[in-house]
Design a protein around this motif. Sequence first.
Motif, PDB file in Angstrom:
ATOM      1  N   MET A   1       0.739  -1.248  -0.025  1.00 63.12           N
ATOM      2  CA  MET A   1       0.013   0.012  -0.086  1.00 63.12           C
ATOM      3  C   MET A   1       0.741   1.332   0.025  1.00 63.12           C
ATOM      4  N   PHE A   2       2.032   1.088   0.830  1.00 61.42           N
ATOM      5  CA  PHE A   2       2.891   2.376   0.641  1.00 61.42           C
ATOM      6  C   PHE A   2       3.615   2.725  -0.712  1.00 61.42           C
ATOM      7  N   SER A   3       3.920   1.740  -1.482  1.00 60.29           N
ATOM      8  CA  SER A   3       4.464   1.861  -2.655  1.00 60.29           C
ATOM      9  C   SER A   3       3.281   2.580  -3.561  1.00 60.29           C
ATOM     10  N   SER A   4       2.061   2.027  -3.553  1.00 63.77           N
ATOM     11  CA  SER A   4       1.000   2.654  -4.499  1.00 63.77           C
ATOM     12  C   SER A   4       0.857   4.067  -4.044  1.00 63.77           C
ATOM     13  N   LEU A   5       1.081   4.475  -2.817  1.00 68.44           N
ATOM     14  CA  LEU A   5       0.622   5.863  -2.239  1.00 68.44           C
ATOM     15  C   LEU A   5       1.914   6.754  -2.844  1.00 68.44           C
ATOM     16  N   LEU A   6       3.093   6.028  -2.856  1.00 64.77           N
ATOM     17  CA  LEU A   6       4.146   6.694  -3.170  1.00 64.77           C
ATOM     18  C   LEU A   6       4.123   7.246  -4.710  1.00 64.77           C
ATOM     19  N   LYS A   7       3.828   6.094  -5.382  1.00 65.21           N
ATOM     20  CA  LYS A   7       3.517   6.411  -6.880  1.00 65.21           C
ATOM     21  C   LYS A   7       2.519   7.244  -7.160  1.00 65.21           C
ATOM     22  N   PHE A   8       1.661   7.293  -6.621  1.00 61.43           N
ATOM     23  CA  PHE A   8       0.250   8.263  -6.805  1.00 61.43           C
ATOM     24  C   PHE A   8       0.916   9.849  -6.484  1.00 61.43           C
ATOM     25  N   ILE A   9       1.553   9.804  -5.423  1.00 62.73           N
ATOM     26  CA  ILE A   9       2.050  11.166  -5.070  1.00 62.73           C
ATOM     27  C   ILE A   9       3.378  11.720  -6.167  1.00 62.73           C
ATOM     28  N   LEU A  10       4.150  10.820  -6.494  1.00 63.07           N
ATOM     29  CA  LEU A  10       5.130  10.975  -7.497  1.00 63.07           C
ATOM     30  C   LEU A  10       4.513  11.475  -8.847  1.00 63.07           C
ATOM     31  N   GLY A  11       3.567  10.683  -9.030  1.00 60.58           N
ATOM     32  CA  GLY A  11       2.777  10.968 -10.445  1.00 60.58           C
ATOM     33  C   GLY A  11       2.144  12.177 -10.406  1.00 60.58           C
ATOM     34  N   VAL A  12       1.598  12.784  -9.275  1.00 59.42           N
ATOM     35  CA  VAL A  12       0.782  14.080  -9.116  1.00 59.42           C
ATOM     36  C   VAL A  12       1.930  15.062  -9.324  1.00 59.42           C
ATOM     37  N   PHE A  13       3.195  14.950  -8.710  1.00 60.95           N
ATOM     38  CA  PHE A  13       4.161  15.756  -8.619  1.00 60.95           C
ATOM     39  C   PHE A  13       4.891  16.002  -9.974  1.00 60.95           C
ATOM     40  N   LEU A  14       4.911  14.867 -10.700  1.00 67.34           N
ATOM     41  CA  LEU A  14       5.517  14.896 -12.034  1.00 67.34           C
ATOM     42  C   LEU A  14       4.424  15.424 -13.101  1.00 67.34           C
ATOM     43  N   ALA A  15       3.114  15.368 -12.636  1.00 64.31           N
ATOM     44  CA  ALA A  15       2.109  16.041 -13.686  1.00 64.31           C
ATOM     45  C   ALA A  15       1.956  17.345 -13.641  1.00 64.31           C
ATOM     46  N   ILE A  16       2.326  17.746 -12.389  1.00 62.42           N
ATOM     47  CA  ILE A  16       2.460  19.309 -12.115  1.00 62.42           C
ATOM     48  C   ILE A  16       3.726  20.074 -12.559  1.00 62.42           C
ATOM     49  N   ALA A  17       4.956  19.391 -12.517  1.00 61.70           N
ATOM     50  CA  ALA A  17       5.954  19.847 -12.984  1.00 61.70           C
ATOM     51  C   ALA A  17       6.103  19.869 -14.436  1.00 61.70           C
ATOM     52  N   ILE A  18       5.199  19.047 -15.188  1.00 58.93           N
ATOM     53  CA  ILE A  18       5.030  18.955 -16.675  1.00 58.93           C
ATOM     54  C   ILE A  18       4.183  19.927 -17.127  1.00 58.93           C
ATOM     55  N   LEU A  19       3.298  20.151 -16.476  1.00 56.72           N
ATOM     56  CA  LEU A  19       2.420  21.399 -16.664  1.00 56.72           C
ATOM     57  C   LEU A  19       2.906  22.625 -16.533  1.00 56.72           C
ATOM     58  N   ILE A  20       3.564  22.818 -15.498  1.00 57.80           N
ATOM     59  CA  ILE A  20       4.324  24.246 -15.135  1.00 57.80           C
ATOM     60  C   ILE A  20       5.377  24.397 -16.102  1.00 57.80           C
ATOM     61  N   GLY A  21       6.198  23.383 -16.553  1.00 54.54           N
ATOM     62  CA  GLY A  21       7.229  23.538 -17.610  1.00 54.54           C
ATOM     63  C   GLY A  21       6.700  23.779 -18.997  1.00 54.54           C
ATOM     64  N   SER A  22       5.605  23.206 -19.491  1.00 53.72           N
ATOM     65  CA  SER A  22       5.113  23.573 -20.610  1.00 53.72           C
ATOM     66  C   SER A  22       4.634  24.755 -20.689  1.00 53.72           C
ATOM     67  N   GLY A  23       3.756  25.364 -19.448  1.00 55.65           N
ATOM     68  CA  GLY A  23       3.368  26.567 -19.591  1.00 55.65           C
ATOM     69  C   GLY A  23       4.303  27.786 -19.368  1.00 55.65           C
ATOM     70  N   LEU A  24       5.493  27.311 -18.721  1.00 54.98           N
ATOM     71  CA  LEU A  24       6.452  28.403 -18.929  1.00 54.98           C
ATOM     72  C   LEU A  24       7.192  28.325 -20.446  1.00 54.98           C
ATOM     73  N   ALA A  25       7.341  27.277 -20.898  1.00 51.57           N
ATOM     74  CA  ALA A  25       7.791  27.354 -22.294  1.00 51.57           C
ATOM     75  C   ALA A  25       6.863  28.181 -23.334  1.00 51.57           C
ATOM     76  N   THR A  26       5.785  27.891 -23.229  1.00 48.76           N
ATOM     77  CA  THR A  26       4.691  28.587 -23.951  1.00 48.76           C
ATOM     78  C   THR A  26       4.772  29.947 -23.845  1.00 48.76           C
ATOM     79  N   ALA A  27       4.834  30.423 -22.471  1.00 47.08           N
ATOM     80  CA  ALA A  27       4.632  31.962 -22.008  1.00 47.08           C
ATOM     81  C   ALA A  27       6.083  32.369 -22.623  1.00 47.08           C
ATOM     82  N   LEU A  28       7.160  31.779 -22.580  1.00 47.05           N
ATOM     83  CA  LEU A  28       8.574  32.228 -22.983  1.00 47.05           C
ATOM     84  C   LEU A  28       8.549  32.463 -24.586  1.00 47.05           C
ATOM     85  N   TYR A  29       7.639  31.505 -25.352  1.00 49.97           N
ATOM     86  CA  TYR A  29       7.810  31.500 -26.743  1.00 49.97           C
ATOM     87  C   TYR A  29       7.019  32.867 -27.165  1.00 49.97           C
ATOM     88  N   PHE A  30       5.932  33.166 -26.528  1.00 48.06           N
ATOM     89  CA  PHE A  30       5.186  34.153 -26.944  1.00 48.06           C
ATOM     90  C   PHE A  30       5.712  35.513 -26.485  1.00 48.06           C
TER      91      PHE A  30
END
Length: 168
Positions: A1-30
């Motif tokens: 159970m601990f490993s699945s909770l860790l995977k979920f938290i890492l997945g959320v952080f990874l998704a947030i990091a990807i969204l922030i990175g792509s948003g910054l790249a788009t903003a810098l482009y414009f």
Amino acid sequence: MFSSLLKFILGVFLAIAILIGSGLATALYFVNRTATPPTKPTFSNDYPPTKPKAPKATQAQAKKNPQPQSSPTPTPTPSPKTEKLPPGAYRGIVTWPQGLGLRAEPQQDAARVGGVAFNQKVIILEESQDKVWQKVRVEDSKQEGWVKAGNTQRFEEQAEESAPNQPQ
């Protein structure tokens, strides 16, 4: 159970990091796209840019191999004769920076018959009775018309003519 909770938290952080990175790249482009000015548009009535002319091959060879040649003596050009002015007329120069429009009659709504450029020499022939308009003749083209008074200035040629006679 601990490993699945860790995977979920890492997945959320990874998704947030990807969204922030792509948003910054788009903003810098414009931001970079709007920071550079657009190219100057060219229109069909624009004059082509002037380029310095390269010396011809014969001129370049002549400079490399100068040969003594007899140079023709320049013939003196006759100085332009100043025409006699009508009584009461005087020479002037246009002082309005945009130039003036010549009118057929001394009225604002009269038909335009031509124009006079800034710093162009004119002959002021007469003034209207109310002193608001001046009848002028363009020295170069001999075109006549009416312009608003106050946009010309008296021009004396004695200073120009006497300057070459002064000792150097």
